[in-house]
Write a protein that holds these residues in place. Sequence first.
Motif, PDB file in Angstrom:
ATOM      1  N   ALA A  57      -1.254  11.797  -1.428  1.00  0.00           N
ATOM      2  CA  ALA A  57      -1.188  10.654  -2.340  1.00  0.00           C
ATOM      3  C   ALA A  57      -1.676  11.103  -3.710  1.00  0.00           C
ATOM      4  O   ALA A  57      -2.839  11.474  -3.881  1.00  0.00           O
ATOM      5  N   ASP A 106       0.838  -1.193   0.000  1.00  0.00           N
ATOM      6  CA  ASP A 106       0.000   0.000   0.000  1.00  0.00           C
ATOM      7  C   ASP A 106       0.876   1.247   0.000  1.00  0.00           C
ATOM      8  O   ASP A 106       1.250   1.762   1.048  1.00  0.00           O
ATOM      9  N   SER A 107       1.201   1.749  -1.183  1.00  0.00           N
ATOM     10  CA  SER A 107       2.115   2.889  -1.269  1.00  0.00           C
ATOM     11  C   SER A 107       1.503   4.157  -0.696  1.00  0.00           C
ATOM     12  O   SER A 107       2.225   5.058  -0.243  1.00  0.00           O
ATOM     13  N   ALA A 108       0.170   4.261  -0.692  1.00  0.00           N
ATOM     14  CA  ALA A 108      -0.469   5.458  -0.152  1.00  0.00           C
ATOM     15  C   ALA A 108      -0.200   5.613   1.336  1.00  0.00           C
ATOM     16  O   ALA A 108      -0.244   6.725   1.870  1.00  0.00           O
ATOM     17  N   VAL A 159       5.555   9.103  -4.894  1.00  0.00           N
ATOM     18  CA  VAL A 159       6.692   8.267  -4.485  1.00  0.00           C
ATOM     19  C   VAL A 159       7.854   8.455  -5.452  1.00  0.00           C
ATOM     20  O   VAL A 159       7.676   8.410  -6.670  1.00  0.00           O
ATOM     21  N   PHE A 167       7.366   4.679  -7.565  1.00  0.00           N
ATOM     22  CA  PHE A 167       6.482   3.519  -7.527  1.00  0.00           C
ATOM     23  C   PHE A 167       6.593   2.710  -8.816  1.00  0.00           C
ATOM     24  O   PHE A 167       6.643   1.477  -8.791  1.00  0.00           O
ATOM     25  N   ARG A 189       8.287   9.407  -0.070  1.00  0.00           N
ATOM     26  CA  ARG A 189       7.315  10.378  -0.560  1.00  0.00           C
ATOM     27  C   ARG A 189       8.020  11.698  -0.865  1.00  0.00           C
ATOM     28  O   ARG A 189       8.793  12.192  -0.043  1.00  0.00           O
ATOM     29  N   LYS A 241      -1.757   7.749  -9.757  1.00  0.00           N
ATOM     30  CA  LYS A 241      -0.755   6.843 -10.299  1.00  0.00           C
ATOM     31  C   LYS A 241       0.495   6.785  -9.421  1.00  0.00           C
ATOM     32  O   LYS A 241       1.603   6.580  -9.889  1.00  0.00           O
ATOM     33  N   ASN A 242       0.290   7.021  -8.106  1.00  0.00           N
ATOM     34  CA  ASN A 242       1.382   6.907  -7.119  1.00  0.00           C
ATOM     35  C   ASN A 242       2.537   7.868  -7.404  1.00  0.00           C
ATOM     36  O   ASN A 242       3.698   7.569  -7.095  1.00  0.00           O
TER      37      ASN A 242
END
Length: 392
Positions: A180, A137-139, A187, A239, A175, A183-184
């Motif tokens: 957020a 979960d990159s968010a 990151v 990401f 980050r 499309k991520n």
Amino acid sequence: MPDQIKTGMDADVFEAFMVQFKDYVRNRLVPAEKSIVETDRVPDDILAEMREMGLFAVTTPTEYGGAGMNVSQYIEFVRQLSYAMPCFRSITSINIGMTSAALIKSGTAEQKAEWLPRLAAGEIAAFGLTEPGSGSDSAAMQTMATRSGNGYVLNGTKRYITNAPFAKVALIMARTSKEALPKNAHVSAFIVPMDTPGITVGKSDKKMGQAGSHIADIIMEDVHIPGDALLGGVEGKGFQIAMQSLDNGRLSVAAGAAGYAQRIIDTGLRYATERKAFGEPIANFQLIQAMLADSEAELYAAECMIADACRRADAGEDILRKAAATKMFSSEACGRIADRCVQIHGGAGYLAEYEAERFFRDSRIYRIYEGTTQIMQLVIAKNMLREFASQS
């Protein structure tokens, strides 16, 4: 559309190398396992040999001191290496299949010139994506890279990071936006030497299995890095870089599982032919034969999936779904094969005196790292649904 065909090493050279390498794995690495189990570390002389043999440079382009293997060749290399205990794959694959792959794909010319020869020479790398509250979960990622003059300041913690206790450099995802983004794009990826002030490494975690492979936290407190540490020189690509690296990583895990599964099957066969019950080898019993046959069929299926996914990768196809499916099936198959090996051994399979017990513990992680089986299911299904919607 495929963007390029990866030709790799000359086929005859690769075949000759693999003949020698297979012999090295079976006659040098496998006999060293008892010592590694006892000491929980890969011996320095073996690491020196692996560096001398160029095993950290197999995918690095020749202009940076590597062998230039394509994906199919690299994954076959991993499969053969993984006949020995998993620590050998762990200590090399983060360099080869993830960090170097990210640099080759996304690094600037200056970043490639500085780091690829060092990684090829065997400076150990780590890949910093997972955090205490964030994996897939990159968010939820908390590590921040805040602009400071011409550079950045890193703050955050990475968890379960393979090779962290002895890595010289880490590829850190952080980050660059508090929000957020679509499309991520919040990151970014950074190349961070591990001796940078402000970095501390936690105690090596005690694990269920995989002796000789070490994981630990990487803690970053006001870590100042220059602007040219940003991989590719562009924010918001972290990401995407991580996912591309994870495609390679997932194929590597699949090959690791398949290579170890072959070792497990060979051990089960040997025990079944040597162990006698009711006056004959237990290999003569049909229910033992059924477990051996099921294991062989599952391994064959895994090998076919690996070969197909690698062929597609070398042809330039997007293999996100195929890599996830291959990793999921191969890792689950290895777990079932290890379980059958314990069952074939009977009571002896529960004893640490026999390899079956270690195989069972070692193989369990394949279903977890580089994305759990459940995450692989989500990746596959979401990709299927997205493709179906685009065709409707």
